[in-house]
Design a protein around this motif. Structure first.
Motif, mmCIF file in Angstrom:
data_model
loop_
_atom_site.group_PDB
_atom_site.id
_atom_site.type_symbol
_atom_site.label_atom_id
_atom_site.label_comp_id
_atom_site.label_asym_id
_atom_site.label_seq_id
_atom_site.Cartn_x
_atom_site.Cartn_y
_atom_site.Cartn_z
ATOM 1 N N ALA A 104 -6.248 0.344 3.660
ATOM 2 C CA ALA A 104 -6.022 0.922 4.914
ATOM 3 C C ALA A 104 -6.952 1.390 5.811
ATOM 4 C CB ALA A 104 -4.726 1.343 4.835
ATOM 5 N N THR A 105 -7.747 2.262 5.305
ATOM 6 C CA THR A 105 -8.756 3.193 6.078
ATOM 7 C C THR A 105 -9.876 1.992 6.280
ATOM 8 O OG1 THR A 105 -9.754 3.911 4.059
ATOM 9 C CG2 THR A 105 -8.168 5.415 4.959
ATOM 10 N N ARG A 106 -10.012 1.070 5.850
ATOM 11 C CA ARG A 106 -10.944 0.195 6.181
ATOM 12 C C ARG A 106 -10.907 -1.081 7.127
ATOM 13 N NH1 ARG A 106 -14.437 0.063 0.198
ATOM 14 N NH2 ARG A 106 -14.074 2.364 0.224
ATOM 15 N N LEU A 107 -9.574 -1.033 7.804
ATOM 16 C CA LEU A 107 -8.974 -1.856 8.875
ATOM 17 C C LEU A 107 -8.733 -1.241 10.055
ATOM 18 C CD1 LEU A 107 -6.361 -3.377 6.451
ATOM 19 C CD2 LEU A 107 -8.615 -4.154 6.647
ATOM 20 N N VAL A 108 -8.777 -1.987 11.075
ATOM 21 C CA VAL A 108 -8.344 -1.363 12.299
ATOM 22 C C VAL A 108 -6.962 -2.248 12.633
ATOM 23 C CG1 VAL A 108 -8.573 -1.485 14.829
ATOM 24 C CG2 VAL A 108 -10.426 -1.129 13.547
ATOM 25 N N ARG A 109 -5.723 -1.678 12.647
ATOM 26 C CA ARG A 109 -4.488 -2.310 12.717
ATOM 27 C C ARG A 109 -3.828 -2.007 14.064
ATOM 28 N NH1 ARG A 109 -1.107 0.050 7.896
ATOM 29 N NH2 ARG A 109 -2.484 1.788 8.401
ATOM 30 N N PRO A 110 -3.112 -3.059 14.680
ATOM 31 C CA PRO A 110 -2.245 -2.666 15.870
ATOM 32 C C PRO A 110 -1.453 -1.661 15.764
ATOM 33 C CG PRO A 110 -1.814 -5.143 14.920
ATOM 34 C CD PRO A 110 -2.641 -4.143 13.962
ATOM 35 N N GLN A 111 -1.168 -0.865 16.707
ATOM 36 C CA GLN A 111 -0.494 0.398 16.786
ATOM 37 C C GLN A 111 0.891 -0.085 16.941
ATOM 38 O OE1 GLN A 111 -1.877 3.389 16.770
ATOM 39 N NE2 GLN A 111 -3.636 2.160 16.562
ATOM 40 N N LEU A 154 -2.709 -1.992 1.379
ATOM 41 C CA LEU A 154 -1.634 -2.738 2.217
ATOM 42 C C LEU A 154 -1.802 -4.318 1.786
ATOM 43 C CD1 LEU A 154 -2.766 -1.640 5.708
ATOM 44 C CD2 LEU A 154 -0.875 -0.604 4.205
ATOM 45 N N CYS A 155 -0.441 -4.839 1.252
ATOM 46 C CA CYS A 155 -0.456 -6.210 0.840
ATOM 47 C C CYS A 155 -0.263 -7.235 1.826
ATOM 48 C CB CYS A 155 0.547 -6.418 -0.233
ATOM 49 S SG CYS A 155 0.370 -5.244 -1.518
ATOM 50 N N PHE A 156 -1.063 -8.328 1.767
ATOM 51 C CA PHE A 156 -0.876 -9.589 2.791
ATOM 52 C C PHE A 156 -0.881 -10.888 1.995
ATOM 53 C CE2 PHE A 156 -2.853 -6.086 5.052
ATOM 54 C CZ PHE A 156 -1.930 -6.309 6.297
ATOM 55 N N ALA A 157 -0.141 -11.789 2.442
ATOM 56 C CA ALA A 157 -0.183 -13.016 1.769
ATOM 57 C C ALA A 157 -1.677 -14.087 2.031
ATOM 58 C CB ALA A 157 0.959 -13.949 2.462
ATOM 59 N N PRO A 166 -0.989 -9.422 11.167
ATOM 60 C CA PRO A 166 0.275 -8.299 10.742
ATOM 61 C C PRO A 166 1.349 -9.448 9.931
ATOM 62 C CG PRO A 166 -0.498 -7.736 12.881
ATOM 63 C CD PRO A 166 -0.986 -8.802 12.606
ATOM 64 N N GLU A 167 1.569 -10.441 10.616
ATOM 65 C CA GLU A 167 2.847 -11.162 10.196
ATOM 66 C C GLU A 167 2.619 -11.784 8.930
ATOM 67 O OE1 GLU A 167 0.871 -14.325 13.189
ATOM 68 O OE2 GLU A 167 1.415 -12.365 13.203
ATOM 69 N N THR A 168 1.480 -11.814 8.364
ATOM 70 C CA THR A 168 1.123 -12.169 6.930
ATOM 71 C C THR A 168 1.346 -11.156 5.925
ATOM 72 O OG1 THR A 168 -1.232 -11.860 6.902
ATOM 73 C CG2 THR A 168 -0.319 -13.619 7.716
ATOM 74 N N ALA A 169 1.840 -9.668 6.444
ATOM 75 C CA ALA A 169 2.269 -8.634 5.786
ATOM 76 C C ALA A 169 3.277 -9.095 4.632
ATOM 77 C CB ALA A 169 2.473 -7.493 6.381
ATOM 78 N N ILE A 170 3.335 -8.568 3.243
ATOM 79 C CA ILE A 170 4.219 -9.070 2.305
ATOM 80 C C ILE A 170 4.386 -7.782 1.395
ATOM 81 C CG2 ILE A 170 3.780 -11.476 2.177
ATOM 82 C CD1 ILE A 170 2.234 -10.786 -0.513
ATOM 83 N N GLN A 171 5.896 -7.965 0.785
ATOM 84 C CA GLN A 171 5.993 -7.047 -0.391
ATOM 85 C C GLN A 171 5.652 -7.123 -1.667
ATOM 86 O OE1 GLN A 171 9.765 -4.869 0.068
ATOM 87 N NE2 GLN A 171 9.508 -4.450 2.074
ATOM 88 N N VAL A 172 5.129 -6.557 -2.337
ATOM 89 C CA VAL A 172 4.729 -6.690 -3.830
ATOM 90 C C VAL A 172 4.958 -5.500 -4.597
ATOM 91 C CG1 VAL A 172 2.844 -7.070 -5.456
ATOM 92 C CG2 VAL A 172 2.569 -8.235 -3.084
ATOM 93 N N VAL A 231 -5.527 -7.850 12.647
ATOM 94 C CA VAL A 231 -5.942 -7.005 11.665
ATOM 95 C C VAL A 231 -7.396 -7.039 11.738
ATOM 96 C CG1 VAL A 231 -6.027 -5.727 9.315
ATOM 97 C CG2 VAL A 231 -3.689 -6.558 10.434
ATOM 98 N N LEU A 232 -8.343 -6.110 11.984
ATOM 99 C CA LEU A 232 -9.623 -6.172 12.050
ATOM 100 C C LEU A 232 -10.623 -5.434 11.003
ATOM 101 C CD1 LEU A 232 -10.240 -5.683 15.711
ATOM 102 C CD2 LEU A 232 -10.146 -8.011 14.621
#
Length: 115
Positions: free
Chosen positions: A107-114, A54-57, A29-35, A17-18
């Motif tokens: 989310a709009t300030r990130l470049v995420r993998p498709q 988007l929430c990340f650890a 992406p694997e640090t994504a978590i649910q809060v 994620v950039l």
């Protein structure tokens, strides 16, 4: 051919994620978590601006700025401080600390993998 076999066996780059502003690494992406029951949340701040978060650890590509405050926190029981890109200082979201520590990134300030 031998070249085709070598190409197929090359390891694929790890998804990252950039920062949309400068393309620096923010997190993975694997640090994504649910809060509070979800990974993604949409909130409106007191000034009326809406943010899809988007929430990340963890987000090693950010720096935490400011003293944590519970004022107008979107996550009850958590204090927040700003999360800026460590490279270009673009505001990317907020660090939260309470029962745990996590980062909510815009989310709009990130470049995420498709996906």
């Amino acid at each position: 051919t031998e070249t085709d076999q070598q190409t197929r066996s090359l390891p694929q780059p790890k998804p990252v994620v950039l920062c949309k502003e400068c393309n620096s690494l923010v997190t993975e992406p694997e640090t994504a978590i649910q809060v509070e029951g979800g990974h993604e949340h949409t909130f409106r701040n007191p000034a009326g601006y809406s943010f899809h978060v988007l929430c990340f650890a963890s987000a090693p590509g950010t720096i935490e700025v400011g003293a944590p405050t519970e004022a107008a926190s979107w996550f009850p029981g958590y204090a927040w401080s700003l999360a800026l890109c460590a490279n270009c200082h673009q505001h990317l979201g907020w660090w939260y600390e309470g029962r745990s520590i996590f980062v909510g990134l815009i989310a709009t300030r990130l470049v995420r993998p498709q996906s």
